[in-house]
Scaffold this motif. Structure first.
Motif, PDB file in Angstrom:
ATOM      1  N   THR A   1      53.070  43.846  39.706  1.00  0.00           N
ATOM      2  CA  THR A   1      54.093  42.821  39.881  1.00  0.00           C
ATOM      3  C   THR A   1      55.087  42.945  38.731  1.00  0.00           C
ATOM      4  O   THR A   1      54.826  43.632  37.735  1.00  0.00           O
ATOM      5  CB  THR A   1      53.469  41.420  39.912  1.00  0.00           C
ATOM      6  N   LEU A   2      56.207  42.313  38.880  1.00  0.00           N
ATOM      7  CA  LEU A   2      57.283  42.417  37.896  1.00  0.00           C
ATOM      8  C   LEU A   2      57.631  41.038  37.348  1.00  0.00           C
ATOM      9  O   LEU A   2      57.820  40.086  38.120  1.00  0.00           O
ATOM     10  CB  LEU A   2      58.521  43.059  38.514  1.00  0.00           C
ATOM     11  N   ILE A   3      57.652  40.938  36.037  1.00  0.00           N
ATOM     12  CA  ILE A   3      58.237  39.769  35.363  1.00  0.00           C
ATOM     13  C   ILE A   3      59.508  40.284  34.713  1.00  0.00           C
ATOM     14  O   ILE A   3      59.448  41.005  33.700  1.00  0.00           O
ATOM     15  CB  ILE A   3      57.276  39.167  34.337  1.00  0.00           C
ATOM     16  N   GLN A   4      60.617  39.992  35.353  1.00  0.00           N
ATOM     17  CA  GLN A   4      61.897  40.625  35.030  1.00  0.00           C
ATOM     18  C   GLN A   4      61.726  42.133  35.200  1.00  0.00           C
ATOM     19  O   GLN A   4      61.530  42.607  36.315  1.00  0.00           O
ATOM     20  CB  GLN A   4      62.346  40.214  33.629  1.00  0.00           C
ATOM     21  N   THR A   5      61.750  42.927  34.125  1.00  0.00           N
ATOM     22  CA  THR A   5      61.591  44.378  34.282  1.00  0.00           C
ATOM     23  C   THR A   5      60.223  44.870  33.804  1.00  0.00           C
ATOM     24  O   THR A   5      59.947  46.070  33.868  1.00  0.00           O
ATOM     25  CB  THR A   5      62.684  45.114  33.476  1.00  0.00           C
ATOM     26  N   GLU A   6      59.379  43.966  33.331  1.00  0.00           N
ATOM     27  CA  GLU A   6      58.086  44.386  32.803  1.00  0.00           C
ATOM     28  C   GLU A   6      57.036  44.405  33.920  1.00  0.00           C
ATOM     29  O   GLU A   6      56.924  43.464  34.707  1.00  0.00           O
ATOM     30  CB  GLU A   6      57.652  43.449  31.678  1.00  0.00           C
ATOM     31  N   LYS A   7      56.268  45.501  33.947  1.00  0.00           N
ATOM     32  CA  LYS A   7      55.241  45.678  34.961  1.00  0.00           C
ATOM     33  C   LYS A   7      53.966  44.960  34.513  1.00  0.00           C
ATOM     34  O   LYS A   7      53.545  45.084  33.359  1.00  0.00           O
ATOM     35  CB  LYS A   7      54.950  47.167  35.175  1.00  0.00           C
ATOM     36  N   MET A   8      53.301  44.257  35.461  1.00  0.00           N
ATOM     37  CA  MET A   8      52.132  43.457  35.147  1.00  0.00           C
ATOM     38  C   MET A   8      50.930  43.888  35.991  1.00  0.00           C
ATOM     39  O   MET A   8      51.058  44.181  37.187  1.00  0.00           O
ATOM     40  CB  MET A   8      52.406  41.968  35.412  1.00  0.00           C
ATOM     41  N   ALA A   9      49.750  43.935  35.342  1.00  0.00           N
ATOM     42  CA  ALA A   9      48.498  44.128  36.066  1.00  0.00           C
ATOM     43  C   ALA A   9      47.891  42.790  36.467  1.00  0.00           C
ATOM     44  O   ALA A   9      47.232  42.674  37.498  1.00  0.00           O
ATOM     45  CB  ALA A   9      47.503  44.912  35.207  1.00  0.00           C
ATOM     46  N   ILE A  10      48.049  41.756  35.636  1.00  0.00           N
ATOM     47  CA  ILE A  10      47.664  40.384  35.957  1.00  0.00           C
ATOM     48  C   ILE A  10      48.880  39.507  35.719  1.00  0.00           C
ATOM     49  O   ILE A  10      49.461  39.509  34.638  1.00  0.00           O
ATOM     50  CB  ILE A  10      46.485  39.903  35.095  1.00  0.00           C
ATOM     51  N   ASN A  11      49.272  38.759  36.749  1.00  0.00           N
ATOM     52  CA  ASN A  11      50.459  37.910  36.676  1.00  0.00           C
ATOM     53  C   ASN A  11      50.021  36.484  36.993  1.00  0.00           C
ATOM     54  O   ASN A  11      49.573  36.185  38.105  1.00  0.00           O
ATOM     55  CB  ASN A  11      51.508  38.393  37.673  1.00  0.00           C
ATOM     56  N   SER A  12      50.129  35.598  36.011  1.00  0.00           N
ATOM     57  CA  SER A  12      49.727  34.202  36.178  1.00  0.00           C
ATOM     58  C   SER A  12      50.937  33.370  36.557  1.00  0.00           C
ATOM     59  O   SER A  12      51.984  33.429  35.897  1.00  0.00           O
ATOM     60  CB  SER A  12      49.105  33.673  34.883  1.00  0.00           C
ATOM     61  N   ILE A  13      50.796  32.560  37.622  1.00  0.00           N
ATOM     62  CA  ILE A  13      51.899  31.744  38.108  1.00  0.00           C
ATOM     63  C   ILE A  13      51.452  30.284  38.181  1.00  0.00           C
ATOM     64  O   ILE A  13      50.258  29.981  38.181  1.00  0.00           O
ATOM     65  CB  ILE A  13      52.393  32.223  39.487  1.00  0.00           C
ATOM     66  N   THR A  14      52.439  29.388  38.244  1.00  0.00           N
ATOM     67  CA  THR A  14      52.117  27.963  38.348  1.00  0.00           C
ATOM     68  C   THR A  14      52.611  27.380  39.662  1.00  0.00           C
ATOM     69  O   THR A  14      51.889  26.678  40.352  1.00  0.00           O
ATOM     70  CB  THR A  14      52.754  27.189  37.182  1.00  0.00           C
ATOM     71  N   GLY A  15      53.840  27.676  40.034  1.00  0.00           N
ATOM     72  CA  GLY A  15      54.433  27.074  41.221  1.00  0.00           C
ATOM     73  C   GLY A  15      54.457  28.024  42.391  1.00  0.00           C
ATOM     74  O   GLY A  15      53.567  28.852  42.577  1.00  0.00           O
ATOM     75  N   ASN A  16      55.527  27.901  43.158  1.00  0.00           N
ATOM     76  CA  ASN A  16      55.668  28.694  44.363  1.00  0.00           C
ATOM     77  C   ASN A  16      56.865  29.625  44.317  1.00  0.00           C
ATOM     78  O   ASN A  16      57.390  30.030  45.358  1.00  0.00           O
ATOM     79  CB  ASN A  16      55.783  27.777  45.585  1.00  0.00           C
ATOM     80  N   ALA A  17      57.316  29.970  43.123  1.00  0.00           N
ATOM     81  CA  ALA A  17      58.446  30.893  42.998  1.00  0.00           C
ATOM     82  C   ALA A  17      58.039  32.281  43.511  1.00  0.00           C
ATOM     83  O   ALA A  17      56.886  32.700  43.367  1.00  0.00           O
ATOM     84  CB  ALA A  17      58.880  30.984  41.543  1.00  0.00           C
ATOM     85  N   PRO A  18      58.973  33.027  44.136  1.00  0.00           N
ATOM     86  CA  PRO A  18      58.641  34.375  44.618  1.00  0.00           C
ATOM     87  C   PRO A  18      58.201  35.285  43.464  1.00  0.00           C
ATOM     88  O   PRO A  18      58.650  35.142  42.332  1.00  0.00           O
ATOM     89  CB  PRO A  18      59.961  34.861  45.237  1.00  0.00           C
ATOM     90  N   VAL A  19      57.326  36.215  43.793  1.00  0.00           N
ATOM     91  CA  VAL A  19      56.852  37.209  42.828  1.00  0.00           C
ATOM     92  C   VAL A  19      57.341  38.573  43.290  1.00  0.00           C
ATOM     93  O   VAL A  19      57.074  38.993  44.432  1.00  0.00           O
ATOM     94  CB  VAL A  19      55.312  37.190  42.720  1.00  0.00           C
ATOM     95  N   ALA A  20      58.077  39.255  42.409  1.00  0.00           N
ATOM     96  CA  ALA A  20      58.555  40.601  42.737  1.00  0.00           C
ATOM     97  C   ALA A  20      57.385  41.576  42.661  1.00  0.00           C
ATOM     98  O   ALA A  20      56.599  41.571  41.712  1.00  0.00           O
ATOM     99  CB  ALA A  20      59.668  41.020  41.780  1.00  0.00           C
ATOM    100  N   LEU A  21      57.293  42.435  43.677  1.00  0.00           N
ATOM    101  CA  LEU A  21      56.194  43.409  43.774  1.00  0.00           C
ATOM    102  C   LEU A  21      56.772  44.811  43.685  1.00  0.00           C
ATOM    103  O   LEU A  21      57.742  45.139  44.378  1.00  0.00           O
ATOM    104  CB  LEU A  21      55.451  43.224  45.100  1.00  0.00           C
ATOM    105  N   GLY A  22      56.213  45.644  42.816  1.00  0.00           N
ATOM    106  CA  GLY A  22      56.679  47.019  42.666  1.00  0.00           C
ATOM    107  C   GLY A  22      55.578  48.015  42.967  1.00  0.00           C
ATOM    108  O   GLY A  22      54.386  47.728  42.814  1.00  0.00           O
ATOM    109  N   VAL A  23      55.974  49.207  43.413  1.00  0.00           N
ATOM    110  CA  VAL A  23      55.030  50.304  43.647  1.00  0.00           C
ATOM    111  C   VAL A  23      55.632  51.576  43.068  1.00  0.00           C
ATOM    112  O   VAL A  23      56.849  51.694  42.894  1.00  0.00           O
ATOM    113  CB  VAL A  23      54.724  50.498  45.149  1.00  0.00           C
ATOM    114  N   ARG A  24      54.748  52.513  42.768  1.00  0.00           N
ATOM    115  CA  ARG A  24      55.194  53.841  42.364  1.00  0.00           C
ATOM    116  C   ARG A  24      54.426  54.849  43.197  1.00  0.00           C
ATOM    117  O   ARG A  24      53.192  54.854  43.197  1.00  0.00           O
ATOM    118  CB  ARG A  24      54.958  54.095  40.876  1.00  0.00           C
ATOM    119  N   VAL A  25      55.143  55.691  43.942  1.00  0.00           N
ATOM    120  CA  VAL A  25      54.513  56.692  44.797  1.00  0.00           C
ATOM    121  C   VAL A  25      54.946  58.072  44.333  1.00  0.00           C
ATOM    122  O   VAL A  25      56.080  58.263  43.890  1.00  0.00           O
ATOM    123  CB  VAL A  25      54.881  56.468  46.281  1.00  0.00           C
TER     124      VAL A  25
END
Length: 870
Positions: free
Chosen positions: A714-738
């Motif tokens: 997942t992405l927090i701005q431009t930083e890639k995350m393995a664990i992303n903790s959220i509180t509300g219902n804001a969209p979460v950007a999802l990234g992949v590398r193939v």
């Protein structure tokens, strides 16, 4: 209808006949084939054409002493003088039963007469009684295929049959032969040997057909030999040579004869043999000897007169020999009953020193071997090994306490047997094998060497010293990186050699370590390691070439005292390294497992410590927080800390805890790759977190060491995350590398209860992640895709069902469902997403006993609810 006999006389002076030669090269006279039976056939009204194929020219036809349909004598009808075949190679004789004459092949000039049933040909000698008349017949009016003239055979050079003078059990490929010659329909023969324990050769065994004519299975050689099949029993065997003329019937040489005779005999008698040989038992070796060892047991023997190889089987005192099964192949280190095969070869001495137990009696039995067949065998006298373990090598063969372990011993550290002694402090060496656990109470001082294997365990409450300390690291993958680390410094690395070349760094293996300071400045921290010793407590990445045949490296410790490494617990200090990079670049540590046994570590709830274990198969990382169990000795891990002061981690092999993420948060785990085997990324609820990067609750994504590994994050701005903790219902950007363009699948395990999750692909569909568990997409380019996918949430309002139709609640360690109707599919999950119970019930209520207190997700007919068990 009257019977008519048609008799063909074959002209023997024509072309295409066999060419016989004696050993001197003188031409031999042809011997006529034997006379055949004389059945009749029915003649028919009208024209009757007798059409058949004979391979030789010069044929006369004689009709003898029978009437046609008009009761006329047709004896004097002579159809033909040196009749030649038609264009298809057939001879045609036509008789008209109405006009009572031969239409085709009438005689142009009569022979000189017939006397006493002897036929004459103009200008020829008399044909004597006993010469063959070839008869074509069929009582139903259909002609039988004409008999052939057969080749001749005899014993080689007119002497005794060509066969070996002596044959032993197991012999094969022995040459048998005869003199034979000739063609049938211009075909030369191919041939093979049959052997049988009865006179019926077809009940026995045969070889493949052989030939000595290049490029053709058929040979025109006069002297024919062929190799025999294997003689698999002692006693009388019958043999014969079978020849094949292609499209023609088979012929046999199965009866001894010094004069030329036809190879064929009538009917089934053709394969009945009177040629025989006697197969002898294999002679055993002689003079077996077993002498008390100085470094093994010295064995000697004398091979039999046939110089057969020898097989030696060993048993321990009190055991009995089981005889080898004839025809069965045995290998060195294989077993025959209680016995172990310790030698097979052509020598006459051997030192048995590979896997002898101390203070143990052994007896040996010596067998001669002939192509997996064995002599009766002869045993040595018993010999007993010395009763001390001081010079033996030991290795673990199970798990448990030192004096209860099932050990194996060896006198030369190569071949092993179960030991009758427990290793002592004076043992030559002791190895704890991979996967085994050994515990020892008190202090241990070894005069020999001590070997520990990666993922083996040794636990002691005291001290451990030895002459030398080694670690054997098994190559988990070839041509891929894998992690290892050591609780003590390593002075040297050894391995196998390739074709005599030294095992060298940079060619056969390589090392890398991690520079946390470089990473804190937002650059890759990997560096090739060039110097020894390897530091204690530090993680390393190992690479081994696929050219290396050995599966492990042997690393020698700089110390001979590893007392701290065998304790039941240890502490590792994490450092928060600062730099000019992002917050997610700081606080990385690449550490070694600190003790020689499996352990658990408490990372600390809410402290922002995350542990990363590496999978060398696909280069993926698994990220954990809280308490992590079953960490393996001599492994290495990344740990990311958010604590700006040094943090001590306590490892313990007796830690009991939970591997789940701390707290009561719900979560979704996303996977990239087949069967959930590759990268995963976690989105979870955490009340204390924010929408931005929280060092305490968000774990940065680690890039793999293999560029071909697909990744998801997942992405927090431009930083890639393995664990992303959220509180509300804001969209979460999802990234992949193939790695390359193609078709890929994202899958997930969704344990959100109070959120409705949807995967949005701005080049495709929107997927309900509560109803489906995967999504397949196609990309026309490889590399990172960070602007295509997102996950969007809405509240479901469901946390616990409690209404008139269905009630779900917990009580006394059970989850209770009431108000069910019809068939109901029930599944229970823990917060890790593991399905711990499932059922199909038709009752109105259902109870599930839960393993522990905590939060569970229950699904009833695909409707999910969260249940807290207190």
């Amino acid at each position: 209808m009257k019977k008519i006999h048609l008799i063909l006389l074959i002209f023997l002076g024509c072309t295409g006949m066999f060419n016989l030669h004696a050993s001197s090269g003188q031409a031999l006279a042809h011997v006529s084939p034997p006379a055949l039976p004389d059945p009749a056939f029915e003649a028919f009204e009208g024209l009757v054409t007798y059409r058949f194929k004979i391979p030789w020219e010069g044929i006369y036809l004689y009709v003898e002493g029978y009437k046609n349909n008009a009761n006329q004598d047709v004896t004097a009808s002579w159809p033909g003088n040196l009749i030649t075949p038609d264009s298809d190679g057939f001879y045609c004789f036509t008789y008209d039963n109405s006009s009572y004459e031969w239409i085709n092949g009438k005689l142009n000039d009569s022979p000189s007469g017939a006397h006493n049933n002897l036929l004459y040909r103009s200008g020829s000698d008399d044909l004597k009684d006993g010469n063959a008349y070839w008869i074509l017949y069929d009582d139903n009016g259909n002609w039988q295929t004409p008999q052939q003239d057969w080749p001749q055979a005899r014993n080689t050079d007119g002497n005794a049959p060509q066969q070996p003078s002596t044959i032993y059990l197991g012999d094969t490929g022995l040459l048998f032969g005869c003199d034979s010659w000739g063609t049938v329909n211009t075909n030369w023969t191919k041939w093979r040997i049959w052997i049988s324990q009865t006179q019926d050769l077809k009940a026995g065994f045969t070889t493949d057909y052989v030939s000595d004519k290049t490029g053709n299975d058929y040979s025109d050689s006069e002297h024919k030999t062929a190799p025999s099949p294997q003689f698999t029993a002692t006693g009388t065997w019958y043999w014969g040579i079978q020849v094949d003329y292609g499209e023609n019937p088979i012929a046999w040489y199965a009866q001894a004869g010094t004069a030329w005779n036809d190879m064929i005999t009538a009917g089934e008698l053709s394969s009945k043999a009177n040629l025989s040989v006697n197969v002898l038992p294999i002679n055993s070796p002689v003079n077996p000897s077993a002498q008390t060892p100085t470094g093994g047991i010295d064995l000697s023997w004398t091979k039999n007169a046939q110089a057969h190889d020898v097989m030696i089987v060993r048993i321990q005192s009190g055991q009995s020999f089981t005889e080898p099964v004839q025809g069965t192949e045995y290998l060195i280190n294989g077993t025959i009953g209680n016995g172990k095969v310790i030698y097979i070869g052509d020598a006459e001495s051997w030192n048995d020193n590979a896997d002898l137990a101390a203070a143990t009696g052994y007896t040996y039995k010596f067998y001669s071997v002939n192509k997996h067949y064995y002599s009766q065998g002869i045993a040595s006298s018993e010999v007993t090994t010395p009763g001390s373990a001081a010079t033996d090598h030991f290795r673990s063969n199970g798990s448990g306490a030192w004096n209860e372990i099932a050990w194996q011993s060896s006198s030369n550290n190569e071949l092993w047997i179960d030991a009758s002694l427990i290793p002592t402090a004076s043992a030559a060496s002791i190895t704890i094998q991979e996967g085994n656990t050994v515990s020892y109470t008190g202090n241990l001082t070894l005069s020999g060497d001590f070997y520990l294997s990666k993922n083996a365990e040794f636990i002691s409450t005291g001290t451990l010293t030895a002459s030398k300390i080694y670690v054997k690291v098994k190559a988990e993958e070839f041509d891929k990186w894998y992690f290892a680390g050591f609780p003590f410094a390593i002075s040297s690395i050894a391995g196998v050699t390739l074709s005599g070349d030294p095992f060298t760094k940079g060619t056969h293996y390589d090392l890398a370590t991690y520079n946390e300071v470089t990473r804190a400045s937002h650059a890759s921290g990997w560096e090739y390691e060039t110097n020894l010793p390897l530091a204690a407590g530090k993680g390393y990445a190992f690479w081994v070439s696929a050219d290396v045949k050995d599966l492990s490296l042997t690393l020698e410790a700089t110390t001979t005292d590893i007392s701290d490494a065998v304790k039941t617990s240890a502490t590792t200090t994490l450092t928060y390294t600062t730099g000019t990079g992002l917050d997610s670049d700081k606080g990385w540590n690449f550490i070694a497992h600190p003790i020689a046994s499996s352990a658990s570590v408490a990372l600390g709830a809410g402290s922002g410590n995350f542990l990363y274990t590496y999978n060398p198969v696909d280069g993926s990382y698994a990220t954990s927080e809280g308490t992590v169990e079953n960490l393996k000795p001599f492994d290495a891990y990344f740990v990311k800390t958010a604590e700006t002061s040094n943090k001590d981690l306590s490892f313990s092999n007796s830690w009991q805890g939970s591997q789940s993420l701390n707290g009561t948060e719900e979560k979704m785990t996303l996977y990239m790759g087949d069967n959930h085997s590759s990268y995963k990324s976690i989105i979870r609820t955490k009340a204390q977190s924010t929408d931005g990067y929280d060092a305490l609750y968000d774990a940065p994504h680690l890039m793999p060491l293999l560029p071909q590994t697909p990744q998801i994050y997942t992405l927090i701005q431009t930083e890639k995350m393995a664990i992303n903790s959220i509180t509300g219902n804001a969209p979460v950007a999802l990234g992949v590398r193939v790695p390359v363009a193609g078709t890929y699948t994202i899958s997930w395990n969704n344990l959100f209860v109070d959120k409705q999750a949807r995967l949005h692909d701005n080049q495709g569909a929107t997927i309900d992640m509560n109803e489906r568990s995967s999504y397949t997409f196609t990309t026309t380019a490889g590399n990172e895709i960070n602007d295509r996918f997102s996950i969007r949430f809405t509240l479901t309002g469901i946390s616990q069902v409690d209404n008139e139709s269905l009630k779900i609640y917990s009580t006394d360690g059970e989850i209770v469902l009431e108000g069910l109707s019809g068939n109901t599919s029930i599944r229970l999950y823990d917060l890790l997403g593991k399905n711990i119970h499932q059922a199909l019930t038709s009752g109105k209520s259902y109870r599930i006993k839960v393993p522990d207190r905590g939060i569970y997700i229950i699904e009833a007919n695909k409707v999910r609810s969260k249940v807290i068990c207190r």
